[in-house]
Design an enzyme around this catalytic site. Structure first.
Site, PDB file in Angstrom:
ATOM      1  CB  THR A  14      -0.862   0.192   0.773  1.00  0.00           C
ATOM      2  OG1 THR A  14      -0.446   0.409   2.537  1.00  0.00           O
ATOM      3  CG2 THR A  14      -1.965  -1.213   1.487  1.00  0.00           C
ATOM      4  N   GLY A  15      -0.144   1.970  -0.570  1.00  0.00           N
ATOM      5  CA  GLY A  15       1.102   3.759  -0.735  1.00  0.00           C
ATOM      6  C   GLY A  15       1.292   3.294  -1.102  1.00  0.00           C
ATOM      7  CB  ILE A  22       9.054   4.258   1.863  1.00  0.00           C
ATOM      8  CG1 ILE A  22      10.172   5.516   2.450  1.00  0.00           C
ATOM      9  CG2 ILE A  22       9.181   2.704   3.305  1.00  0.00           C
ATOM     10  CD1 ILE A  22      10.421   5.396   4.262  1.00  0.00           C
ATOM     11  CE1 TYR A 171       2.352   9.638   9.421  1.00  0.00           C
ATOM     12  CE2 TYR A 171       4.354  10.038  11.029  1.00  0.00           C
ATOM     13  CZ  TYR A 171       3.807   9.407  10.148  1.00  0.00           C
ATOM     14  OH  TYR A 171       4.567   8.145   9.879  1.00  0.00           O
TER      15      TYR A 171
END
Length: 261
Positions: A14-15, A22, A171
């Site tokens: 994911t991401g 990354i 966060y």
């Protein structure tokens, strides 16, 4: 380690939204190690950040990996939706046929101190960073074939367990939840031959830092540079191999000796 230790295995990452990120580096590295990959992205989040977005980049990565002979697929999806993690896992299973590895690299970034904190941002950060990660692992575990060796889960955290993050309370707290549940997930899945670990990559140059922040952090890096996405990718890749089969329930701080003041 053999040249392609992940040959025959497949991974959901994911991401994977930005070429400098990354997630991109992890997808490339796992592919290099022999894995087929299914990449997730959500460009609208990046569009609201200082670094901006380029919605075409994930598709370009998939084309690049496919040209090297690997199976590579992509889906853009907002993980804030309650059914989105299950939808993503189902899509990946449907396309690749099986999933051996899950890398939860996605994150919602936000800048709010305690004084600035809002219920809306706190809820949004927990929904993406914490809830979606846990629901993703749940959905994957429900479909994982225990007869297949090499079940791996790698979570991504920050340094919130090592030092304050005063301007990033939503966060930091939502990432702390992920890091804090690592041992619990590892214990739950150990009997199925699955390892679960969390990686804290430390200060990584993905283009997010302003010049002042970059220079300030650089002075605390004993090797004279920030971390690179490839540094995190190599660690994540190794955790996915059989060489790391005896490591589970750990948070690994890979920060290049970062000196916190």
């Amino acid at each position: 380690m053999t040249p392609e230790p992940l040959a025959g295995r497949s991974a959901l990452i994911t991401g994977v939204s930005r070429r400098a990120g990354i997630g991109f580096a992890i997808a490339r590295h796992l592919s290099l190690l022999g894995a087929d990959v299914f990449c997730h992205s959500w460009a609208p989040h990046d569009a609201g950040q200082p670094w901006g977005d380029d919605a075409s980049e994930p598709a370009e990565l998939v084309t690049e990996l496919a040209a090297s002979g690997r199976r590579a697929e992509h889906l853009a999806l907002d993980l804030a939706g309650p059914s989105a993690p299950e939808e993503l896992v189902s899509e990946a299973f449907g396309v690749l046929g099986h999933l051996d590895i899950v890398i939860a690299n996605h994150a919602r970034s936000s800048s709010q101190s305690l004084d600035e904190l809002t219920a809306e941002e706190l809820e949004a950060s927990y929904r993406v960073n914490s809830s979606a990660t846990l629901l993703l692992i749940k959905a994957w575990a429900a479909q994982h074939d225990d007869a297949r060796a090499g079940g791996r889960v790698v979570l991504m955290s920050s340094g919130q367990h090592l030092a304050p993050m005063l301007t990033e309370v939503p966060y930091a707290s939502s990432k702390a939840a992920v890091q804090g549940v690592t041992a619990t997930l590892a214990a739950h899945l150990a009997g199925r031959g699955v390892t679960v670990n969390t990686v804290n990559p430390g200060p990584t140059d993905t283009g997010w830092a302003c010049r002042e922040t970059y220079q300030s952090v650089l002075g605390s890096m004993p090797f004279g540079r920030w971390g690179r996405p490839e540094d995190a990718a190599r660690l994540v890749g190794w955790l996915c191999t059989d060489e790391a089969a005896w490591i589970t329930g750990q948070t690994i701080d890979s920060e290049g000796g970062f000196r916190r003041s």
